[in-house]
Design a protein around this motif. Sequence first.
Motif, PDB file in Angstrom:
ATOM      1  N   ALA A  97       0.852  -1.191   0.000  1.00 32.18           N
ATOM      2  CA  ALA A  97       0.000   0.000   0.000  1.00 32.18           C
ATOM      3  C   ALA A  97       0.882   1.234   0.000  1.00 32.18           C
ATOM      4  N   ALA A  98       0.426   2.269  -0.686  1.00 34.64           N
ATOM      5  CA  ALA A  98       1.198   3.511  -0.757  1.00 34.64           C
ATOM      6  C   ALA A  98       0.250   4.684  -0.922  1.00 34.64           C
ATOM      7  N   PRO A  99       0.531   5.832  -0.255  1.00 34.15           N
ATOM      8  CA  PRO A  99      -0.324   7.012  -0.401  1.00 34.15           C
ATOM      9  C   PRO A  99      -0.026   7.733  -1.721  1.00 34.15           C
ATOM     10  N   TYR A 100      -0.961   8.541  -2.149  1.00 38.01           N
ATOM     11  CA  TYR A 100      -0.743   9.313  -3.380  1.00 38.01           C
ATOM     12  C   TYR A 100      -1.580  10.577  -3.353  1.00 38.01           C
ATOM     13  N   ALA A 213       5.037  15.140  -0.573  1.00 34.59           N
ATOM     14  CA  ALA A 213       5.060  16.327   0.286  1.00 34.59           C
ATOM     15  C   ALA A 213       5.007  17.598  -0.545  1.00 34.59           C
ATOM     16  N   ASP A 214       5.716  17.615  -1.684  1.00 33.32           N
ATOM     17  CA  ASP A 214       5.670  18.776  -2.577  1.00 33.32           C
ATOM     18  C   ASP A 214       4.274  18.950  -3.158  1.00 33.32           C
ATOM     19  N   ALA A 215       3.612  17.817  -3.487  1.00 33.29           N
ATOM     20  CA  ALA A 215       2.261  17.895  -4.050  1.00 33.29           C
ATOM     21  C   ALA A 215       1.277  18.451  -3.027  1.00 33.29           C
ATOM     22  N   GLU A 216       1.377  18.018  -1.776  1.00 36.15           N
ATOM     23  CA  GLU A 216       0.483  18.519  -0.748  1.00 36.15           C
ATOM     24  C   GLU A 216       0.695  20.012  -0.522  1.00 36.15           C
ATOM     25  N   ALA A 217       1.951  20.459  -0.554  1.00 32.37           N
ATOM     26  CA  ALA A 217       2.234  21.882  -0.361  1.00 32.37           C
ATOM     27  C   ALA A 217       1.756  22.695  -1.548  1.00 32.37           C
ATOM     28  N   LEU A 218       1.976  22.177  -2.768  1.00 34.23           N
ATOM     29  CA  LEU A 218       1.606  22.916  -3.971  1.00 34.23           C
ATOM     30  C   LEU A 218       0.099  23.085  -4.079  1.00 34.23           C
TER      31      LEU A 218
END
Length: 417
Positions: A97-100, A213-218
């Motif tokens: 399992a992996a988050p996305y 982490a970059d996607a969540e910040a962006l």
Amino acid sequence: MKIPFEWLIGWRYTRAGKKSSGNGFISFIALVSMSGIALGVAALIVVLSVMNGFQRDVRDRMLSVLAHVEIFSPTGSMPDWQRTAQESLRNPQVVAAAPYVEAQALLTRQDAVNGVALRGVDPSLESKVSDVAKEMKAGALSDLQPGQFGIVLGTQLAASLGVMTGDKVTLVAPEGSITPAGMLPRLKQFTVVGIFESGHYEFDSSLALIDIADAEALFRLPAPTGVRLRVRDMQKAPDIAIALSHTLSGDLYIRDWTKQNQTWFSAVQIEKRMMFIILTLIIAVAAFNLVSSLVMTVTDKQPDIAILRTLGAQQRSIMKIFFVQGVTIGFIGTTLGVALGCALAASIPTIVPMIEHLLGVQFLPPSIYFINELPSDLEAGDVLRIGLMAFALSAVATLYPSWRGSRVRPAEALRYE
């Protein structure tokens, strides 16, 4: 073991000699029927093998990028994704399992602009649910580091933008920022740290990966969009998704890989069925050529039938004779067709490139089709189904001529002999 006389006479009629023009013409018609059945069976086996191979290759290339099962929240973010991942892994069929984070964006560089499906991933976990890490042509998936704003592009997308590893691209997020001048899109410069090639044109030309982490910040997300799963047997993914829907806690949506591309797979199945029906008609035409062949045989053998009847042969014995003849022709034609079809289907990966090289053409341009070479996947179930269907049609085609032969009256048949 004593062989019934009906079988012996039927086999003899099948290999009828050519002492007279009538027998020779009848043998020619039987040969044409046999050849037609063989070619029809071979064509159907080859076509279905190619369609099976096409479906298999596209599916495998899709699943090298897609997850077998996706779990996401209707709110757009999943704060408790770790709990969902742990509950999913309790199912013995789930192996990883992996988050996305999933979003849409624009990538620009100088005058080039491309819309992309942007996916934020955890590099350490993503390799367990997809094969992107194995398909890197330049760089590595692990080069995606939080806060470094690196990006991994598909080969076609990188070529369209004219970039290589180390180059800069500008990402334009659709969610804008409110300023005194109005709503402005958010811009962020990323560094290309890797290029992958899945072999699937759609993903190679439109997919970009960044660190989660970059996607969540962006995109100003408090948590990942959802969790991606890999299962032991991808064919069981729909059943596993249903089982997870009863065991996972929370208000969640679950989607397996067949639902993500349901339209495409449904279209392929419809095409496969239609090709089966169309090519079955070819076999049917060849099989029912047996009718004319056997009717001519019955007409030519009326004196023989009359003699057999006067010797005590029953009507059902006469029917058996011509039934054996027709079934023998159908069996030989089907067997030859199965052998030829299997040989051609197994040789397609070798034959087609040779033809393309000789003619200087490419049958499957990658910009149009999902794959760039003609695959083949010979399935025993298809071969068995085709063989039984062709043999059954041949057997049905013999019923009328056999019945007609059994109705011959000895007195009328011998009147002018």
